[in-house]
Design a protein around this motif. Structure first.
Motif, PDB file in Angstrom:
ATOM      1  N   LEU A   1       0.747  -1.198  -0.049  1.00 20.10           N
ATOM      2  CA  LEU A   1       0.087   0.063   0.009  1.00 20.10           C
ATOM      3  C   LEU A   1       0.973   1.177   0.034  1.00 20.10           C
ATOM      4  O   LEU A   1       1.936   1.365   0.906  1.00 20.10           O
ATOM      5  CB  LEU A   1      -0.839  -0.091   1.160  1.00 20.10           C
ATOM      6  CG  LEU A   1      -1.771   1.329   1.347  1.00 20.10           C
ATOM      7  CD1 LEU A   1      -3.052   0.629   2.139  1.00 20.10           C
ATOM      8  CD2 LEU A   1      -1.240   2.404   2.355  1.00 20.10           C
ATOM      9  N   VAL A   2       0.444   2.275  -0.923  1.00 22.76           N
ATOM     10  CA  VAL A   2       1.127   3.516  -0.823  1.00 22.76           C
ATOM     11  C   VAL A   2       0.146   4.580  -0.602  1.00 22.76           C
ATOM     12  O   VAL A   2      -1.096   4.692  -1.533  1.00 22.76           O
ATOM     13  CB  VAL A   2       2.059   3.838  -2.058  1.00 22.76           C
ATOM     14  CG1 VAL A   2       2.406   5.347  -2.056  1.00 22.76           C
ATOM     15  CG2 VAL A   2       3.092   2.605  -2.123  1.00 22.76           C
TER      16      VAL A   2
ATOM     17  N   SER B   1      -2.520   3.776  -3.632  1.00 26.45           N
ATOM     18  CA  SER B   1      -2.331   2.653  -4.401  1.00 26.45           C
ATOM     19  C   SER B   1      -2.569   1.394  -3.675  1.00 26.45           C
ATOM     20  O   SER B   1      -1.480   1.241  -2.556  1.00 26.45           O
ATOM     21  CB  SER B   1      -0.932   2.915  -4.776  1.00 26.45           C
ATOM     22  OG  SER B   1      -0.620   1.646  -5.714  1.00 26.45           O
ATOM     23  N   VAL B   2      -3.093   0.482  -3.991  1.00 28.28           N
ATOM     24  CA  VAL B   2      -3.218  -0.957  -3.294  1.00 28.28           C
ATOM     25  C   VAL B   2      -2.661  -1.903  -4.222  1.00 28.28           C
ATOM     26  O   VAL B   2      -3.773  -2.125  -5.432  1.00 28.28           O
ATOM     27  CB  VAL B   2      -4.374  -1.404  -2.699  1.00 28.28           C
ATOM     28  CG1 VAL B   2      -4.574  -2.551  -1.972  1.00 28.28           C
ATOM     29  CG2 VAL B   2      -4.921  -0.249  -1.830  1.00 28.28           C
TER      30      VAL B   2
ATOM     31  N   MET C   1      -5.196  -1.127  -7.573  1.00 30.74           N
ATOM     32  CA  MET C   1      -6.357  -0.185  -7.589  1.00 30.74           C
ATOM     33  C   MET C   1      -5.359   1.020  -7.284  1.00 30.74           C
ATOM     34  O   MET C   1      -4.556   1.130  -6.354  1.00 30.74           O
ATOM     35  CB  MET C   1      -6.951  -0.539  -6.523  1.00 30.74           C
ATOM     36  CG  MET C   1      -8.296   0.686  -6.352  1.00 30.74           C
ATOM     37  SD  MET C   1      -9.177   0.669  -4.700  1.00 30.74           S
ATOM     38  CE  MET C   1      -7.960   1.726  -3.832  1.00 30.74           C
ATOM     39  N   HIS C   2      -5.614   2.185  -8.156  1.00 25.61           N
ATOM     40  CA  HIS C   2      -5.221   3.352  -7.856  1.00 25.61           C
ATOM     41  C   HIS C   2      -6.256   4.429  -7.843  1.00 25.61           C
ATOM     42  O   HIS C   2      -7.209   4.489  -8.528  1.00 25.61           O
ATOM     43  CB  HIS C   2      -4.236   3.687  -9.002  1.00 25.61           C
ATOM     44  CG  HIS C   2      -3.589   5.152  -8.922  1.00 25.61           C
ATOM     45  ND1 HIS C   2      -4.137   6.300  -9.297  1.00 25.61           N
ATOM     46  CD2 HIS C   2      -2.381   5.642  -8.464  1.00 25.61           C
ATOM     47  CE1 HIS C   2      -3.588   7.251  -8.944  1.00 25.61           C
ATOM     48  NE2 HIS C   2      -2.439   6.888  -8.822  1.00 25.61           N
TER      49      HIS C   2
ATOM     50  N   THR D   1      -8.862   3.515 -10.756  1.00 23.19           N
ATOM     51  CA  THR D   1      -8.345   2.890 -11.794  1.00 23.19           C
ATOM     52  C   THR D   1      -8.159   1.418 -11.254  1.00 23.19           C
ATOM     53  O   THR D   1      -7.371   1.359 -10.486  1.00 23.19           O
ATOM     54  CB  THR D   1      -7.185   3.164 -12.675  1.00 23.19           C
ATOM     55  OG1 THR D   1      -7.430   4.564 -13.091  1.00 23.19           O
ATOM     56  CG2 THR D   1      -6.676   2.190 -13.648  1.00 23.19           C
ATOM     57  N   TYR D   2      -8.576   0.417 -11.854  1.00 21.14           N
ATOM     58  CA  TYR D   2      -8.720  -1.013 -11.239  1.00 21.14           C
ATOM     59  C   TYR D   2      -8.027  -2.049 -12.518  1.00 21.14           C
ATOM     60  O   TYR D   2      -8.702  -1.982 -13.475  1.00 21.14           O
ATOM     61  CB  TYR D   2      -9.670  -1.573 -10.776  1.00 21.14           C
ATOM     62  CG  TYR D   2      -9.655  -2.907 -10.081  1.00 21.14           C
ATOM     63  CD1 TYR D   2      -8.877  -3.394  -9.186  1.00 21.14           C
ATOM     64  CD2 TYR D   2     -10.205  -4.048 -11.068  1.00 21.14           C
ATOM     65  CE1 TYR D   2      -8.747  -4.650  -8.615  1.00 21.14           C
ATOM     66  CE2 TYR D   2     -10.294  -5.332 -10.690  1.00 21.14           C
ATOM     67  CZ  TYR D   2      -9.428  -5.731  -9.513  1.00 21.14           C
ATOM     68  OH  TYR D   2      -9.138  -6.960  -9.131  1.00 21.14           O
ATOM     69  N   VAL D   3      -7.134  -2.576 -12.223  1.00 21.70           N
ATOM     70  CA  VAL D   3      -6.428  -3.634 -13.110  1.00 21.70           C
ATOM     71  C   VAL D   3      -6.398  -4.933 -12.492  1.00 21.70           C
ATOM     72  O   VAL D   3      -5.950  -5.270 -11.122  1.00 21.70           O
ATOM     73  CB  VAL D   3      -4.863  -3.545 -13.516  1.00 21.70           C
ATOM     74  CG1 VAL D   3      -4.490  -4.680 -14.167  1.00 21.70           C
ATOM     75  CG2 VAL D   3      -4.812  -2.055 -14.135  1.00 21.70           C
TER      76      VAL D   3
END
Length: 491
Positions: free
Chosen positions: A299-300, A318-319, A327-328, A357-359
């Motif tokens: 995590l950030v 950011s996870v 996830m951002h 945004t999710y990848v």
């Protein structure tokens, strides 16, 4: 010649004995004066007892055995104690250059503390007026608090009443402890265990804290005095942090946090590497439903908090989890703090704008399969239920016949019996397909999650509670008009 030498040796011995007796007498005089000075520095409400007291080298220090010190509800005991004679500053505070204890114990209503050893340098005792009373007014907090330049302790064990918790550490170093001071704390092999119904056990290999007013924080824990962070930088570095109850709850291999506070803003950059979370953490009970025993990732968080308006600008949350996804998030939140973003939705957390945004790295397939199993259907059946129904076709316009030509009359006025030409049909142009809806984009992503990231944007006309935004997004499938109300768009 021999007699002269003998007389010289005897004379030196006699002078040495007189000097020794004089020195011992001077040391005891200085001891009495030092004790009187020390007791005066402690104040009239303090009681000091001991089994034995003796002067140190040249009477510059005092040494005690079986020391017991009482002041108000506070009691300190030690097997041995040594301190330099205190000097009184111009403001009435007593300054002790060095203070050492062995088998130190402290007890008061806020808790208790035991240390195998405690060495402190540059100790300033609370200032007192000439009549023994303490200062009042704006300077009271600093004047009534002990100040320590540097302290080193070994084998610490304590109990914090306000937290109902036991705390322990193998070693601890503390510098610049005092109200309004930027303290530095270094602790090794730290453990914290709560003793209430929801018992928790916290441990860390090392904890380093810089730029925190630890004296003010202690006052907050002991008597509820409000704590205000200092203006300036703050750093926290924790290694091998673990939290558990009856089962593991959280692990972080390395936690770093840097913040800088000004009168107007506070910026913070934090990261948690080697992050592990178990289903016992609030809002993570869904992990087993998707086949995960716990979360693994990093995590950030990078944010700026406007202290005047209360707006929190999240530059990056950011996870990242290799087995779930990345996830951002960035956005603006009103009446919130960075802890609100990390802890989840809180009643005071208002969304001004949000972009996510999710990848996917496998989470979507697991979620769809879990939903299908619960509903007794297939993944395709779930997608069919989510897919918007096609618009109802409007009836096509009836063909417009061309006007029939006037028949020519034959002989004797009879009509021409030749065949009438077929009517001309005018067809309406095909209707243009409607633009994709929010649900169209969402179902397309669920159908092909590996084709690209899902991007969600929320811009409500006015700030909305985060819980309301989440509920509105969940209701878009049955009430598509909600997307426009909250300014929701997907792509």
């Amino acid at each position: 010649m021999k007699k002269n030498v003998l007389f010289m040796v005897c004379g030196i011995g006699i002078l040495g004995g007189i000097g020794w007796l004089g020195t011992r007498h001077a040391e005891h005089v200085m001891l009495d004066a030092g004790l009187a000075h020390f007791k005066e520095a402690l104040g009239p409400d303090a009681a000091l007892t001991y089994a034995k007291a003796r002067p140190g080298l040249l009477g510059r220090s005092l040494e005690f055995t079986n020391l017991v010190f009482r002041q108000g509800p506070e009691t300190i005991t030690a097997d041995t104690a040594e301190l330099t004679k205190p000097d009184t500053n111009e403001d009435g505070a007593s300054h002790i250059k060095r203070l050492s204890f062995r088998n130190f114990q402290l007890a008061d209503p806020s808790g208790s503390l035991h240390l195998d050893r405690l060495d402190m340098d540059n100790v300033i005792l609370p200032a007192r007026m000439t009549d023994g009373s303490t200062y009042s007014g704006p300077e009271a907090a600093a004047a009534q608090s002990i100040s320590i330049g540097r302290a080193q302790a070994g084998k610490l064990h304590g109990f914090v009443s306000s937290l109902q918790s036991d705390i322990a550490a193998t070693s601890l170093t503390l510098t610049d402890f005092g109200t309004g001071e930027f303290s530095h704390l270094q602790a090794n092999d730290v453990t914290l265990a709560t003793d209430d119904a929801a018992s928790r056990h916290v441990s860390a290999k090392t904890i380093t804290v810089d730029g925190v007013d630890l004296a003010a924080l202690y006052r907050n824990l002991s008597d509820g005095t409000p704590y205000t962070p200092l203006i300036g930088p703050r750093d926290i570095d924790i290694s091998q942090l673990a939290v558990s109850g009856t089962a593991p709850l959280l692990k972080i291999s390395h936690l770093l946090s840097h913040a800088n506070r000004t009168p107007a803003t506070e910026t913070e950059v934090s990261s948690a590497q080697g992050l592990e979370l178990w289903p016992g953490i609030p809002n993570l009970g869904w992990l087993p439903l998707l086949g995960y025993d716990h979360f693994q990732g990093a995590l950030v968080l990078n944010d700026t908090h406007d202290l005047k308006t209360g707006v929190l600008h999240v530059e990056e949350l950011s996870v990242d989890s290799p087995s779930m996804g990345h996830m951002h998030l960035h956005g603006d939140f009103a009446q919130a703090a960075s802890t609100s973003v990390l802890a989840g939705a809180t009643p005071d957390m208002q969304v001004i704008s949000l972009a996510l945004t999710y990848v996917d790295h496998g989470l979507v397939a697991r979620a769809l399969q879990a939903i299908a199993t619960t509903q007794g259907t297939t993944v395709q059946g779930v997608l069919a239920l989510l897919r918007p129904a096609p618009p109802v076709a409007t009836p096509a316009e009836a063909p417009l016949p061309s006007p029939a030509p006037e028949r020519k009359k034959g002989r004797k006025g009879q009509k021409d019996k030749r065949a009438t030409p077929p009517p001309v049909v005018v067809r309406a142009p095909p209707a243009a397909p409607p633009p994709p809806t929010v649900m169209d984009h969402f179902v397309e992503f669920l159908t092909h999650p590996d084709a690209g990231p899902l991007q969600i944007n929320v811009h409500p006309p006015q700030p909305l509670p985060l819980l309301d935004v989440i509920a509105a997004i969940g209701a878009v499938a049955t009430a598509p008009e909600i997307a426009q109300r909250i300014g929701l768009s997907l792509r």
